[in-house]
Design a protein around this motif. Structure first.
Motif, short mmCIF file in Angstrom:
data_model
loop_
_atom_site.label_atom_id
_atom_site.label_comp_id
_atom_site.label_asym_id
_atom_site.label_seq_id
_atom_site.Cartn_x
_atom_site.Cartn_y
_atom_site.Cartn_z
N ARG A 1 1.26 1.78 1.83
CA ARG A 1 1.92 0.78 0.99
C ARG A 1 0.81 -0.09 0.42
O ARG A 1 -0.11 -0.47 1.14
CB ARG A 1 2.89 -0.05 1.82
CG ARG A 1 3.62 -1.10 1.02
CD ARG A 1 4.51 -1.97 1.91
NE ARG A 1 5.06 -3.03 1.10
CZ ARG A 1 6.34 -3.23 0.90
NH1 ARG A 1 7.22 -2.45 1.45
NH2 ARG A 1 6.75 -4.22 0.14
N SER A 2 0.91 -0.44 -0.85
CA SER A 2 -0.15 -1.23 -1.47
C SER A 2 0.24 -2.67 -1.75
O SER A 2 -0.63 -3.51 -1.99
CB SER A 2 -0.63 -0.56 -2.76
OG SER A 2 0.45 -0.41 -3.66
N THR A 3 1.53 -3.00 -1.71
CA THR A 3 1.97 -4.37 -1.97
C THR A 3 2.59 -4.98 -0.71
O THR A 3 3.24 -4.28 0.06
CB THR A 3 2.99 -4.42 -3.13
OG1 THR A 3 4.12 -3.62 -2.77
CG2 THR A 3 2.39 -3.91 -4.42
N PHE A 4 2.40 -6.29 -0.55
CA PHE A 4 2.82 -6.95 0.69
C PHE A 4 3.60 -8.24 0.47
O PHE A 4 3.82 -8.98 1.41
CB PHE A 4 1.59 -7.24 1.55
CG PHE A 4 0.98 -6.00 2.12
CD1 PHE A 4 1.30 -5.57 3.38
CD2 PHE A 4 0.11 -5.24 1.37
CE1 PHE A 4 0.75 -4.41 3.90
CE2 PHE A 4 -0.45 -4.08 1.87
CZ PHE A 4 -0.12 -3.67 3.15
N ALA A 5 4.01 -8.52 -0.74
CA ALA A 5 4.65 -9.80 -1.06
C ALA A 5 5.86 -10.08 -0.18
O ALA A 5 6.07 -11.22 0.24
CB ALA A 5 5.04 -9.84 -2.53
N ASP A 6 6.65 -9.06 0.13
CA ASP A 6 7.89 -9.27 0.87
C ASP A 6 7.81 -8.92 2.35
O ASP A 6 8.82 -8.89 3.04
CB ASP A 6 9.03 -8.49 0.20
CG ASP A 6 8.76 -7.00 0.10
OD1 ASP A 6 7.60 -6.59 0.30
OD2 ASP A 6 9.71 -6.24 -0.17
N ASN B 1 2.01 -7.49 6.91
CA ASN B 1 0.72 -7.70 6.25
C ASN B 1 -0.30 -8.25 7.24
O ASN B 1 -1.46 -7.81 7.26
CB ASN B 1 0.87 -8.63 5.05
CG ASN B 1 -0.39 -8.71 4.23
OD1 ASN B 1 -1.10 -7.73 4.05
ND2 ASN B 1 -0.69 -9.89 3.75
N ARG C 1 -5.36 0.61 1.26
CA ARG C 1 -3.90 0.47 1.10
C ARG C 1 -3.54 1.35 -0.09
O ARG C 1 -4.04 1.13 -1.19
CB ARG C 1 -3.54 -0.98 0.82
CG ARG C 1 -3.92 -1.90 1.95
CD ARG C 1 -3.76 -3.35 1.55
NE ARG C 1 -4.31 -4.22 2.58
CZ ARG C 1 -3.79 -5.38 2.90
NH1 ARG C 1 -2.74 -5.85 2.26
NH2 ARG C 1 -4.34 -6.10 3.86
N VAL D 1 -0.71 3.55 -2.61
CA VAL D 1 0.64 3.54 -3.16
C VAL D 1 1.52 4.42 -2.26
O VAL D 1 1.08 5.46 -1.77
CB VAL D 1 0.64 4.00 -4.63
CG1 VAL D 1 0.21 5.45 -4.76
CG2 VAL D 1 1.99 3.78 -5.27
N THR D 2 2.73 3.98 -2.03
CA THR D 2 3.64 4.72 -1.16
C THR D 2 3.89 6.14 -1.67
O THR D 2 4.01 6.35 -2.88
CB THR D 2 4.99 3.98 -1.00
OG1 THR D 2 5.84 4.77 -0.15
CG2 THR D 2 5.70 3.77 -2.34
N LYS E 1 -0.34 9.17 -8.53
CA LYS E 1 -0.19 9.01 -7.09
C LYS E 1 -1.03 10.06 -6.36
O LYS E 1 -1.75 9.75 -5.41
CB LYS E 1 1.30 9.13 -6.72
CG LYS E 1 1.65 8.68 -5.34
CD LYS E 1 3.15 8.76 -5.09
CE LYS E 1 3.88 7.59 -5.69
NZ LYS E 1 5.24 7.43 -5.16
#
Length: 186
Positions: free
Chosen positions: A129-134, A139, A158, A160-161, A170
Motif C-alpha cells: 500500500r502506498s497511501t496512509f491518510a486513512d 502507518n 511502499r 501500489v496495492t 503497476k
C-alpha cells in the motif's frame, strides 16, 4: 459486559521461509466464511499472483492452488506476512475488512520485526500500500518496519496495492522492486 468477536488471520499457520530474500507485507486476511482466498493475496480482485510470476517471466498463478503459490514463492525466495494477527469487533457491529475500518478496531499486531530478524538473507521488504491518510495506526507500525530496514540496510518500499485492477504501470513498479537489487527505492 461487552461481547467482542475475535477475527483471526486466515494464514497464521504460514511461516516465512528462513532463506527468504523478499518479504511482502500486507494488512489482514480474515478467517471468515466468505473469504475464499487459498493463500495471501488470493482474493478475486487481487492481482499479486499475476504480478509476481509476470515479473519473473512465468505464467500467472491467480487461480492456482496454495501449493503452487508456495512452490513459486520458495523458488523465488519470496515470503509474506500481514500486520494484523487478529481484530476484535463488537458483537452485532457491521464488519468490513477495509484498512480504514480495521485501523480503528482493537487490533493484535503481528510481530513483523521479530519475524524479520529470523530472515538473515532478507534483501527487500515492501508494504503493499502506498497511501496512509486513512490508516494512521497502521502507518505507525509500517514506519517502525521501515526504520528497522534502514538500520539493517534492507531495501524498503511502499508499493501500489496489487488489488482492484492490473495494469502495466503497476507491473512496472513491482518489477522494479522485485528485480532491482540496488538497495534503494526506485
Amino acid at each position: 459486559m461487552e461481547v467482542m468477536n475475535v477475527i483471526m488471520h486466515k494464514f497464521l499457520d504460514y511461516q516465512p521461509a528462513k532463506d527468504a530474500e523478499t518479504l511482502i507485507i500486507g494488512t489482514f486476511n480474515p478467517n471468515v466464511e466468505d473469504n475464499k482466498a487459498n493463500f495471501f493475496y488470493s482474493r478475486p480482485r487481487n492481482y499479486l499472483w499475476t504480478i509476481l510470476p509476470t515479473a519473473h517471466t512465468k505464467k500467472g498463478l491467480k487461480n492456482a492452488s496454495r501449493l503452487e503459490k508456495e512452490n513459486f514463492s520458495s523458488t523465488y525466495k519470496i515470503a509474506f506476512i500481514d500486520l494484523i494477527e487478529n481484530v476484535k469487533v463488537h458483537e452485532g457491529q457491521e464488519v468490513n475488512y477495509e484498512d480504514a475500518y480495521l485501523d480503528k478496531q482493537e487490533i493484535e499486531w503481528r510481530k513483523v520485526i521479530e519475524v524479520m530478524k529470523e530472515l538473515s538473507n532478507l534483501k527487500r521488504v515492501c508494504f503493499s500500500r502506498s497511501t496512509f491518510a486513512d490508516i494512521p495506526r497502521m502507518n505507525k507500525v509500517v514506519i517502525e518496519i521501515e526504520d528497522y530496514c534502514k538500520d539493517n540496510k534492507i531495501k524498503f518500499q511502499r508499493l501500489v496495492t496489487p488489488a482492484r485492477f492490473y495494469n502495466e504501470a503497476k507491473q512496472d513498479q513491482w518489477n522494479n522492486f522485485l528485480l532491482n537489487d540496488s538497495g534503494q527505492p526506485n
